[in-house]
Each structure stands twice: as C-alpha cells, then as structure tokens.
Design a protein around this motif. Structure first.
Motif, PDB file in Angstrom:
ATOM      1  N   ALA A   8       0.983  -1.110  -0.055  1.00  0.00           N
ATOM      2  CA  ALA A   8      -0.036  -0.217  -0.156  1.00  0.00           C
ATOM      3  C   ALA A   8       0.791   1.156  -0.143  1.00  0.00           C
ATOM      4  CB  ALA A   8      -0.907   0.086   1.123  1.00  0.00           C
ATOM      5  N   LEU A   9       0.711   2.271  -1.021  1.00  0.00           N
ATOM      6  CA  LEU A   9       1.554   3.324  -1.355  1.00  0.00           C
ATOM      7  C   LEU A   9       0.811   4.613  -0.755  1.00  0.00           C
ATOM      8  CD1 LEU A   9       4.290   4.343  -2.403  1.00  0.00           C
ATOM      9  CD2 LEU A   9       3.223   4.372  -4.389  1.00  0.00           C
ATOM     10  N   LEU A  10       1.078   5.368   0.330  1.00  0.00           N
ATOM     11  CA  LEU A  10       0.315   6.704   0.622  1.00  0.00           C
ATOM     12  C   LEU A  10       1.578   7.727   0.339  1.00  0.00           C
ATOM     13  CD1 LEU A  10      -1.975   8.094   1.747  1.00  0.00           C
ATOM     14  CD2 LEU A  10      -0.867   7.654   4.237  1.00  0.00           C
ATOM     15  N   GLY A  11       1.127   8.739  -0.801  1.00  0.00           N
ATOM     16  CA  GLY A  11       1.921   9.601  -1.108  1.00  0.00           C
ATOM     17  C   GLY A  11       1.308  11.063  -0.409  1.00  0.00           C
ATOM     18  N   GLY A  12       2.095  11.984  -0.366  1.00  0.00           N
ATOM     19  CA  GLY A  12       1.561  13.240   0.021  1.00  0.00           C
ATOM     20  C   GLY A  12       2.750  14.177   0.447  1.00  0.00           C
ATOM     21  N   LEU A  37       3.528  -0.936   4.268  1.00  0.00           N
ATOM     22  CA  LEU A  37       2.878   0.382   4.132  1.00  0.00           C
ATOM     23  C   LEU A  37       4.101   1.268   3.478  1.00  0.00           C
ATOM     24  CD1 LEU A  37       0.568   2.488   3.700  1.00  0.00           C
ATOM     25  CD2 LEU A  37       1.331   3.358   6.068  1.00  0.00           C
ATOM     26  N   ARG A  38       4.030   1.696   2.353  1.00  0.00           N
ATOM     27  CA  ARG A  38       5.179   2.459   1.789  1.00  0.00           C
ATOM     28  C   ARG A  38       4.576   3.977   1.921  1.00  0.00           C
ATOM     29  NH1 ARG A  38       9.907   1.437  -1.813  1.00  0.00           N
ATOM     30  NH2 ARG A  38       9.194  -0.687  -1.444  1.00  0.00           N
ATOM     31  N   ILE A  39       5.355   4.846   2.685  1.00  0.00           N
ATOM     32  CA  ILE A  39       5.018   6.417   2.842  1.00  0.00           C
ATOM     33  C   ILE A  39       5.881   7.164   1.958  1.00  0.00           C
ATOM     34  CG2 ILE A  39       4.496   8.137   4.275  1.00  0.00           C
ATOM     35  CD1 ILE A  39       2.975   6.231   5.314  1.00  0.00           C
ATOM     36  N   LEU A  40       5.491   7.970   1.115  1.00  0.00           N
ATOM     37  CA  LEU A  40       6.055   8.806   0.008  1.00  0.00           C
ATOM     38  C   LEU A  40       5.907  10.119  -0.085  1.00  0.00           C
ATOM     39  CD1 LEU A  40       7.409   7.485  -2.628  1.00  0.00           C
ATOM     40  CD2 LEU A  40       5.486   8.340  -3.928  1.00  0.00           C
ATOM     41  N   PRO A  41       6.950  10.756   0.972  1.00  0.00           N
ATOM     42  CA  PRO A  41       6.778  12.252   1.007  1.00  0.00           C
ATOM     43  C   PRO A  41       7.242  13.012  -0.292  1.00  0.00           C
ATOM     44  CG  PRO A  41       8.686  11.456   2.486  1.00  0.00           C
ATOM     45  CD  PRO A  41       7.963  10.215   1.766  1.00  0.00           C
ATOM     46  N   ALA A  42       6.306  13.815  -0.697  1.00  0.00           N
ATOM     47  CA  ALA A  42       6.692  14.728  -2.016  1.00  0.00           C
ATOM     48  C   ALA A  42       7.804  15.528  -1.789  1.00  0.00           C
ATOM     49  CB  ALA A  42       5.655  15.490  -2.485  1.00  0.00           C
ATOM     50  N   GLY A  43       8.570  15.775  -3.019  1.00  0.00           N
ATOM     51  CA  GLY A  43       9.857  16.342  -2.965  1.00  0.00           C
ATOM     52  C   GLY A  43       9.365  18.118  -3.408  1.00  0.00           C
ATOM     53  N   ASN A  44       8.774  18.493  -4.445  1.00  0.00           N
ATOM     54  CA  ASN A  44       8.627  19.441  -4.895  1.00  0.00           C
ATOM     55  C   ASN A  44       7.036  19.291  -5.748  1.00  0.00           C
ATOM     56  OD1 ASN A  44       8.618  21.902  -6.188  1.00  0.00           O
ATOM     57  ND2 ASN A  44      10.189  21.467  -7.472  1.00  0.00           N
ATOM     58  N   PRO A  45       6.041  19.156  -4.896  1.00  0.00           N
ATOM     59  CA  PRO A  45       4.643  18.907  -5.315  1.00  0.00           C
ATOM     60  C   PRO A  45       4.559  19.976  -6.663  1.00  0.00           C
ATOM     61  CG  PRO A  45       4.477  19.407  -3.378  1.00  0.00           C
ATOM     62  CD  PRO A  45       6.082  19.517  -3.571  1.00  0.00           C
ATOM     63  N   TRP A  46       4.014  19.650  -7.824  1.00  0.00           N
ATOM     64  CA  TRP A  46       3.965  20.779  -8.768  1.00  0.00           C
ATOM     65  C   TRP A  46       2.598  21.380  -8.588  1.00  0.00           C
ATOM     66  CZ3 TRP A  46       0.481  20.421 -12.677  1.00  0.00           C
ATOM     67  CH2 TRP A  46      -0.306  19.053 -12.911  1.00  0.00           C
ATOM     68  N   GLN A  47       1.744  21.000  -7.918  1.00  0.00           N
ATOM     69  CA  GLN A  47       0.477  21.436  -7.802  1.00  0.00           C
ATOM     70  C   GLN A  47       0.315  22.403  -6.376  1.00  0.00           C
ATOM     71  OE1 GLN A  47      -2.781  18.465  -8.943  1.00  0.00           O
ATOM     72  NE2 GLN A  47      -2.690  19.243 -10.825  1.00  0.00           N
ATOM     73  N   VAL A  73       6.168  -0.631   7.926  1.00  0.00           N
ATOM     74  CA  VAL A  73       6.149   1.064   7.298  1.00  0.00           C
ATOM     75  C   VAL A  73       7.549   1.286   6.752  1.00  0.00           C
ATOM     76  CG1 VAL A  73       5.691   3.411   7.636  1.00  0.00           C
ATOM     77  CG2 VAL A  73       4.094   1.584   8.988  1.00  0.00           C
ATOM     78  N   VAL A  74       7.518   1.719   5.589  1.00  0.00           N
ATOM     79  CA  VAL A  74       8.800   1.890   5.005  1.00  0.00           C
ATOM     80  C   VAL A  74       8.898   3.392   4.506  1.00  0.00           C
ATOM     81  CG1 VAL A  74      10.415   1.831   2.859  1.00  0.00           C
ATOM     82  CG2 VAL A  74       9.203  -0.075   4.109  1.00  0.00           C
ATOM     83  N   ILE A  75       9.515   4.382   4.932  1.00  0.00           N
ATOM     84  CA  ILE A  75       9.489   5.698   4.449  1.00  0.00           C
ATOM     85  C   ILE A  75      10.256   5.780   3.114  1.00  0.00           C
ATOM     86  CG2 ILE A  75       9.775   8.113   4.744  1.00  0.00           C
ATOM     87  CD1 ILE A  75       8.976   7.649   7.660  1.00  0.00           C
ATOM     88  N   ASP A  76       9.564   5.999   2.072  1.00  0.00           N
ATOM     89  CA  ASP A  76      10.350   5.949   0.602  1.00  0.00           C
ATOM     90  C   ASP A  76      10.863   7.457   0.185  1.00  0.00           C
ATOM     91  OD1 ASP A  76      10.965   6.084  -2.180  1.00  0.00           O
ATOM     92  OD2 ASP A  76       9.604   4.215  -2.468  1.00  0.00           O
ATOM     93  N   GLU A  77      12.241   7.775  -0.009  1.00  0.00           N
ATOM     94  CA  GLU A  77      12.697   9.092  -0.055  1.00  0.00           C
ATOM     95  C   GLU A  77      12.659   9.645  -1.559  1.00  0.00           C
ATOM     96  OE1 GLU A  77      15.584  10.205   2.696  1.00  0.00           O
ATOM     97  OE2 GLU A  77      14.758   9.223   4.195  1.00  0.00           O
TER      98      GLU A  77
END
Length: 216
Positions: A8-12, A37-47, A73-77
């Motif tokens: 499961a991938l949760l970005g934001g 659960l893979r958590i995906l913090p945004a780098g430079n969200p374009w919107q 839980v894995v934080i994917d950078e």
C-alpha cells in the motif's frame, strides 16, 4: 502466477502529517492487509505552494505518526531526492521496476484528489503500474467526479480481495472514512496558536512545538 506481495502506497506533502493521513492508511491496512505500507513524502509537488517544513522534518514527523501501525512501514525518499518536479507516474514506474511485475501495488489517495486526477500527468497510465484506491470524506459527492474519472473507476471497480491478488489496473472508492482534516487548516491553527490536539498525532504535535514549526 500469483501475486508475490501487496504494497500500500501513501503519498503526500505531509506538511504536516495529520490524523486524516493516519486514518486513510489504517483504513486500507485493515481492508487490504498489505505486507508493507510505503509512505512517500513529496519532494517538490507541482500543484501546491512551497512546503513549510524541511524534508528531514517531514520524515521525522512521519516516523512519529506511523510508528504504531499494524504492518511494516517504509518511508520512501525517492521523490525528495529526485531533481526537479515530481510526477506520480514516474514514482509508480520506479516502484514497479523495484518490486517486479508480480507485486500488487495499491496507490492510496483521498477522494478529493479524484476531483483533480485528470490534471495529473498521464493519469490513465497510473493504472498500468498500480491500483488506485480512494477513500472519501463525509459528504463527498461522487456525482461531482469529472465524467472521465468516474468512467475509469466505473470500468475498473474491484473488491479489496481482487486488488490484493492482482498486480495493477483496478480502482476502488470507499465511502466510509469519517475524517475531514486538511494540512492547510492545521497550519493556520498552529500559526494563530489555536488547539490542534485532535487533528495531529500526539508525538507529531510535540515535535512541531519543539522545532517551532508553522509559526509564521
């Protein structure tokens, strides 16, 4: 050939992470019983406008928010380290290359993001790499979905079991997530020193106060 595992991938932006994110993750962890659960913090969200907290601070807050989840839980950078603007399609391609063709990848979003999905780069191709699973807030009106998005989810609609046991290509919209929180609302409250105790996990609130985040 069966599915090897379910991610499961949760970005934001997670600026800051709040109880709505945790509730969304918990909902799909219960529903899909993923292996990770893979958590995906945004780098430079374009919107979105520029981020207030640094990447390192957002990662610290994510660790605090998700430390008690029932799955690994894995934080994917990867998005933080990618140069330039980040698009979800690029991230899903990279994750698919990493996991191989047999993993089920469930990309989790809030249903309000469905309203803007057709503005995402190559949004229909997201399904070539993952399932797209949305959970709606109270009062969310499915009739408000753009017709092409509603059509796509209509023809790809699937059960949780089908999502868990196939690699990609399906859609799922849940209507039972009774949490209505936005990071914008939280930043505003913190700036004016209003209480946000019920909106943010306790450890995250302590961290925000210790590091004097969102004050100005």
């Amino acid at each position: 050939m069966g599915v090897s595992r379910c991610i499961a991938l949760l970005g934001g932006s997670f600026d800051p992470v709040h109880n709505g994110h945790v509730a969304l993750a918990n909902y799909f962890v219960t529903l899909l019983a993923p292996d990770e659960l893979r958590i995906l913090p945004a780098g430079n969200p374009w919107q979105k406008p520029p981020l207030k907290a640094s990447a390192a601070q957002r990662i610290d807050m994510l660790r605090l928010a998700f430390e008690r989840l029932a799955v690994p839980v894995v934080i994917d950078e990867q998005e933080i380290h990618r140069e330039g603007v980040t698009y979800t399609i690029d991230t899903l391609k990279a994750l698919r290359a990493e996991t191989g063709p047999q993993a089920s990848i469930a990309f989790l979003i809030g249903a309000d993001q469905l309203l803007h999905l057709r503005t995402w780069k190559q949004w229909q191709k997201l399904f070539d790499y993952a399932h797209v699973c949305a959970a709606s807030r109270p009062g969310f009106d499915m009739a408000a979905l753009p017709p092409e998005v509603a059509r796509e989810f209509g023809r790809r609609g699937a059960s949780a079991e089908q999502i868990r046991t196939t690699p990609h290509g399906l859609g799922f919209i849940a209507g039972k997530l009774a949490i209505d929180i936005s990071a914008t609302q939280i930043r505003g409250a913190l700036q004016h020193e209003h209480s946000v105790g019920t909106l943010i996990p306790g450890g995250v609130l302590d961290y925000i106060q210790q590091h004097h985040l969102y004050k100005s």
